[in-house]
Design a protein around this motif. Structure first.
Motif, mmCIF file in Angstrom:
data_model
loop_
_atom_site.group_PDB
_atom_site.id
_atom_site.type_symbol
_atom_site.label_atom_id
_atom_site.label_comp_id
_atom_site.label_asym_id
_atom_site.label_seq_id
_atom_site.Cartn_x
_atom_site.Cartn_y
_atom_site.Cartn_z
ATOM 1 N N ALA A 11 0.849 -1.185 0.000
ATOM 2 C CA ALA A 11 0.000 0.000 0.000
ATOM 3 C C ALA A 11 0.888 1.239 0.000
ATOM 4 C CB ALA A 11 -0.901 0.001 1.229
ATOM 5 N N VAL A 12 0.577 2.185 -0.890
ATOM 6 C CA VAL A 12 1.382 3.402 -1.046
ATOM 7 C C VAL A 12 0.449 4.607 -0.967
ATOM 8 C CG1 VAL A 12 2.899 4.687 -2.601
ATOM 9 C CG2 VAL A 12 3.021 2.182 -2.531
ATOM 10 N N ASP A 13 0.808 5.592 -0.145
ATOM 11 C CA ASP A 13 0.031 6.824 0.000
ATOM 12 C C ASP A 13 0.980 8.002 -0.147
ATOM 13 O OD1 ASP A 13 -1.743 8.862 0.645
ATOM 14 O OD2 ASP A 13 -1.718 8.422 2.787
ATOM 15 N N VAL A 14 0.762 8.802 -1.174
ATOM 16 C CA VAL A 14 1.568 10.007 -1.382
ATOM 17 C C VAL A 14 0.667 11.198 -1.097
ATOM 18 C CG1 VAL A 14 2.947 11.350 -3.007
ATOM 19 C CG2 VAL A 14 2.945 8.844 -3.142
ATOM 20 N N GLY A 15 0.950 11.871 0.004
ATOM 21 C CA GLY A 15 0.132 12.997 0.412
ATOM 22 C C GLY A 15 0.897 14.308 0.361
ATOM 23 N N GLY A 16 0.215 15.359 0.666
ATOM 24 C CA GLY A 16 0.818 16.678 0.636
ATOM 25 C C GLY A 16 1.801 16.925 1.765
ATOM 26 N N THR A 17 1.655 16.184 2.868
ATOM 27 C CA THR A 17 2.551 16.377 4.011
ATOM 28 C C THR A 17 3.432 15.175 4.308
ATOM 29 O OG1 THR A 17 0.851 15.655 5.573
ATOM 30 C CG2 THR A 17 1.002 18.032 5.117
ATOM 31 N N LYS A 18 2.989 13.966 3.875
ATOM 32 C CA LYS A 18 3.820 12.778 4.118
ATOM 33 C C LYS A 18 3.561 11.724 3.051
ATOM 34 C CE LYS A 18 0.781 10.271 7.305
ATOM 35 N NZ LYS A 18 0.266 9.278 6.405
ATOM 36 N N MET A 19 4.541 10.832 2.911
ATOM 37 C CA MET A 19 4.410 9.649 2.073
ATOM 38 C C MET A 19 4.456 8.461 3.019
ATOM 39 S SD MET A 19 6.938 10.490 -1.136
ATOM 40 C CE MET A 19 8.416 10.587 -0.123
ATOM 41 N N ALA A 20 3.594 7.479 2.794
ATOM 42 C CA ALA A 20 3.574 6.290 3.639
ATOM 43 C C ALA A 20 3.473 5.049 2.765
ATOM 44 C CB ALA A 20 2.396 6.342 4.612
ATOM 45 N N VAL A 21 4.159 4.006 3.178
ATOM 46 C CA VAL A 21 4.159 2.729 2.467
ATOM 47 C C VAL A 21 4.003 1.639 3.510
ATOM 48 C CG1 VAL A 21 5.546 1.186 1.047
ATOM 49 C CG2 VAL A 21 5.659 3.635 0.646
ATOM 50 N N GLY A 22 3.221 0.618 3.194
ATOM 51 C CA GLY A 22 3.050 -0.472 4.138
ATOM 52 C C GLY A 22 2.722 -1.781 3.456
ATOM 53 N N LEU A 23 2.816 -2.852 4.219
ATOM 54 C CA LEU A 23 2.368 -4.167 3.785
ATOM 55 C C LEU A 23 1.098 -4.481 4.561
ATOM 56 C CD1 LEU A 23 5.720 -6.167 3.707
ATOM 57 C CD2 LEU A 23 4.443 -5.228 1.767
ATOM 58 N N VAL A 24 0.064 -4.909 3.841
ATOM 59 C CA VAL A 24 -1.246 -5.147 4.425
ATOM 60 C C VAL A 24 -1.674 -6.575 4.101
ATOM 61 C CG1 VAL A 24 -3.640 -4.324 4.459
ATOM 62 C CG2 VAL A 24 -1.788 -2.714 4.027
ATOM 63 N N ASP A 25 -2.218 -7.279 5.103
ATOM 64 C CA ASP A 25 -2.670 -8.647 4.837
ATOM 65 C C ASP A 25 -4.105 -8.643 4.311
ATOM 66 O OD1 ASP A 25 -4.438 -8.516 7.022
ATOM 67 O OD2 ASP A 25 -3.233 -9.838 8.283
ATOM 68 N N SER A 26 -4.639 -9.824 4.040
ATOM 69 C CA SER A 26 -5.963 -9.947 3.427
ATOM 70 C C SER A 26 -7.100 -9.487 4.335
ATOM 71 C CB SER A 26 -6.209 -11.391 2.983
ATOM 72 O OG SER A 26 -6.162 -12.258 4.103
ATOM 73 N N THR A 27 -6.842 -9.313 5.622
ATOM 74 C CA THR A 27 -7.871 -8.802 6.533
ATOM 75 C C THR A 27 -7.803 -7.285 6.672
ATOM 76 O OG1 THR A 27 -6.537 -8.941 8.564
ATOM 77 C CG2 THR A 27 -7.740 -10.938 7.882
ATOM 78 N N GLY A 28 -6.799 -6.664 6.050
ATOM 79 C CA GLY A 28 -6.626 -5.220 6.155
ATOM 80 C C GLY A 28 -5.676 -4.800 7.252
ATOM 81 N N MET A 29 -5.102 -5.765 7.963
ATOM 82 C CA MET A 29 -4.166 -5.433 9.031
ATOM 83 C C MET A 29 -2.840 -4.955 8.440
ATOM 84 S SD MET A 29 -2.532 -7.781 12.054
ATOM 85 C CE MET A 29 -3.934 -7.682 13.138
ATOM 86 N N VAL A 30 -2.372 -3.821 8.934
ATOM 87 C CA VAL A 30 -1.076 -3.295 8.517
ATOM 88 C C VAL A 30 0.005 -4.076 9.256
ATOM 89 C CG1 VAL A 30 0.424 -1.280 8.423
ATOM 90 C CG2 VAL A 30 -2.036 -1.012 8.072
ATOM 91 N N LEU A 31 0.856 -4.756 8.492
ATOM 92 C CA LEU A 31 1.880 -5.619 9.078
ATOM 93 C C LEU A 31 3.176 -4.869 9.344
ATOM 94 C CD1 LEU A 31 1.172 -8.622 6.735
ATOM 95 C CD2 LEU A 31 0.409 -8.344 9.101
ATOM 96 N N ALA A 44 9.913 15.901 -9.171
ATOM 97 C CA ALA A 44 9.380 14.553 -9.334
ATOM 98 C C ALA A 44 10.443 13.482 -9.145
ATOM 99 C CB ALA A 44 8.731 14.417 -10.712
ATOM 100 N N GLU A 45 11.652 13.735 -9.615
ATOM 101 C CA GLU A 45 12.724 12.745 -9.492
ATOM 102 C C GLU A 45 13.089 12.499 -8.027
ATOM 103 O OE1 GLU A 45 17.229 12.451 -11.106
ATOM 104 O OE2 GLU A 45 15.711 13.004 -12.588
ATOM 105 N N ALA A 46 13.198 13.559 -7.250
ATOM 106 C CA ALA A 46 13.526 13.417 -5.827
ATOM 107 C C ALA A 46 12.373 12.762 -5.069
ATOM 108 C CB ALA A 46 13.862 14.775 -5.228
ATOM 109 N N LEU A 47 11.145 13.111 -5.428
ATOM 110 C CA LEU A 47 9.972 12.505 -4.799
ATOM 111 C C LEU A 47 9.951 11.001 -5.069
ATOM 112 C CD1 LEU A 47 7.330 13.268 -3.239
ATOM 113 C CD2 LEU A 47 6.226 13.285 -5.463
ATOM 114 N N ALA A 48 10.200 10.601 -6.317
ATOM 115 C CA ALA A 48 10.221 9.183 -6.679
ATOM 116 C C ALA A 48 11.339 8.444 -5.949
ATOM 117 C CB ALA A 48 10.369 9.032 -8.189
ATOM 118 N N ALA A 49 12.487 9.067 -5.803
ATOM 119 C CA ALA A 49 13.606 8.431 -5.098
ATOM 120 C C ALA A 49 13.255 8.206 -3.630
ATOM 121 C CB ALA A 49 14.866 9.282 -5.220
ATOM 122 N N GLY A 50 12.625 9.177 -3.000
ATOM 123 C CA GLY A 50 12.208 9.028 -1.610
ATOM 124 C C GLY A 50 11.160 7.944 -1.446
#
Length: 76
Positions: A11-31, A44-50
């Motif tokens: 799961a990837v979330d790119v927001g205006g104040t933070k970027m978040a990435v996680g692994l989520v199981d089939s029940t929706g639990m963030v692992l 864009a290049e620096a954003l993609a690298a981060g």
């Protein structure tokens, strides 16, 4: 951290104040997750690298490759 045989999604979330990435199981639990600030004025290049660093950090603890991916981004 998921079990060796657990199916997980990236799961990837790119927001205006933070970027978040996680692994989520089939029940929706963030692992596992990682986040960092979205720096205003970043090109864009620096954003993609981060974002790639975040993805690599959560995948480094995964027992297997994600079976799916989903993303969200801030916009107007």
């Amino acid at each position: 951290v998921p079990a060796d045989d657990a199916e997980v999604a990236l799961a990837v979330d790119v927001g205006g104040t933070k970027m978040a990435v996680g692994l989520v199981d089939s029940t929706g639990m963030v692992l596992t997750r990682s986040e960092s600030p979205t720096v205003e004025g970043t090109d864009a290049e620096a954003l993609a690298a981060g974002l790639l660093e975040l993805v690599e950090s959560v995948l480094s603890v995964a027992a297997s490759d994600p079976v799916d991916a989903a993303s969200g981004a801030a916009g107007r």
